[in-house]
Design a protein around this motif. Structure first.
Motif, PDB file in Angstrom:
ATOM      1  N   GLY A 116       0.794  -1.329  -0.036  1.00 46.18           N
ATOM      2  CA  GLY A 116      -0.162  -0.109   0.029  1.00 46.18           C
ATOM      3  C   GLY A 116       0.993   1.130   0.079  1.00 46.18           C
ATOM      4  O   GLY A 116       0.304   2.327  -0.028  1.00 46.18           O
ATOM      5  N   GLN A 117       2.207   1.073  -0.021  1.00 47.18           N
ATOM      6  CA  GLN A 117       2.958   2.445  -0.014  1.00 47.18           C
ATOM      7  C   GLN A 117       3.619   2.511  -1.518  1.00 47.18           C
ATOM      8  O   GLN A 117       4.297   1.603  -1.965  1.00 47.18           O
ATOM      9  N   PRO A 118       3.585   3.774  -1.832  1.00 48.84           N
ATOM     10  CA  PRO A 118       4.171   3.876  -3.168  1.00 48.84           C
ATOM     11  C   PRO A 118       5.829   3.886  -3.258  1.00 48.84           C
ATOM     12  O   PRO A 118       6.156   4.424  -2.038  1.00 48.84           O
ATOM     13  N   VAL A 119       6.456   3.467  -4.044  1.00 47.50           N
ATOM     14  CA  VAL A 119       7.864   3.518  -4.185  1.00 47.50           C
ATOM     15  C   VAL A 119       8.284   4.163  -5.436  1.00 47.50           C
ATOM     16  O   VAL A 119       7.675   4.185  -6.173  1.00 47.50           O
ATOM     17  N   PRO A 158       8.512  13.071  -9.089  1.00 46.02           N
ATOM     18  CA  PRO A 158       8.092  11.758  -9.699  1.00 46.02           C
ATOM     19  C   PRO A 158       6.657  11.446  -9.137  1.00 46.02           C
ATOM     20  O   PRO A 158       6.404  11.297  -7.975  1.00 46.02           O
ATOM     21  N   GLU A 159       5.662  10.879  -9.904  1.00 42.67           N
ATOM     22  CA  GLU A 159       4.230  10.548  -9.625  1.00 42.67           C
ATOM     23  C   GLU A 159       4.498   9.186  -9.295  1.00 42.67           C
ATOM     24  O   GLU A 159       5.054   8.263  -9.960  1.00 42.67           O
ATOM     25  N   MET A 160       4.174   8.758  -7.983  1.00 41.62           N
ATOM     26  CA  MET A 160       4.380   7.614  -7.425  1.00 41.62           C
ATOM     27  C   MET A 160       3.018   6.878  -7.311  1.00 41.62           C
ATOM     28  O   MET A 160       2.259   7.443  -6.770  1.00 41.62           O
ATOM     29  N   LYS A 161       2.717   5.508  -7.664  1.00 42.45           N
ATOM     30  CA  LYS A 161       1.717   4.839  -7.600  1.00 42.45           C
ATOM     31  C   LYS A 161       1.620   3.695  -6.606  1.00 42.45           C
ATOM     32  O   LYS A 161       2.953   3.085  -6.536  1.00 42.45           O
TER      33      LYS A 161
END
Length: 107
Positions: free
Chosen positions: A4-7, A57-60
């Motif tokens: 559940g954590q963006p990297v 940066p877009e992290m998803k």
């Protein structure tokens, strides 16, 4: 893996019994625009993904990639994450909290 954590980056290596399964068709998921590396070798699927190198940066979160496994014979075998090679990273720190192996039974 992502918990559940963006990297910012991910290296995923999955080992499998090559006498039991044939891997193919690695497809990019929704986390990264492109996969940097996607290899299938004897008994191993390896994928590397990273966000674009920009100031913000877009992290998803979500599905990193998918692949197809074809059963070659009946039996039970495990798909396992290589814990020495599988990482998730943010700001240069490995954030991997765990990776669950799976047992597959083919009848």
């Amino acid at each position: 893996l992502l918990n559940g954590q963006p990297v910012q980056a991910t290296d995923i290596v999955i080992n499998f019994d090559k006498t039991m399964f044939k891997a193919s068709n690695i497809l990019n998921g929704k986390v990264y625009d492109n996969l940097i590396r996607q290899d299938i070798t004897d008994g191993q699927v390896s994928v590397t993904g990273a966000v674009q190198a920009t100031a913000n940066p877009e992290m998803k979160t979500g599905e990193v990639f998918t692949f197809t496994m074809e059963a070659l014979k009946k039996g039970t075998s495990e798909l396992s994450f290589d814990k020495n090679l599988t990482i998730t990273a943010k700001n240069g720190v490995n954030t991997l909290s765990g990776a669950q192996n799976i047992s597959i039974q083919v009848e």
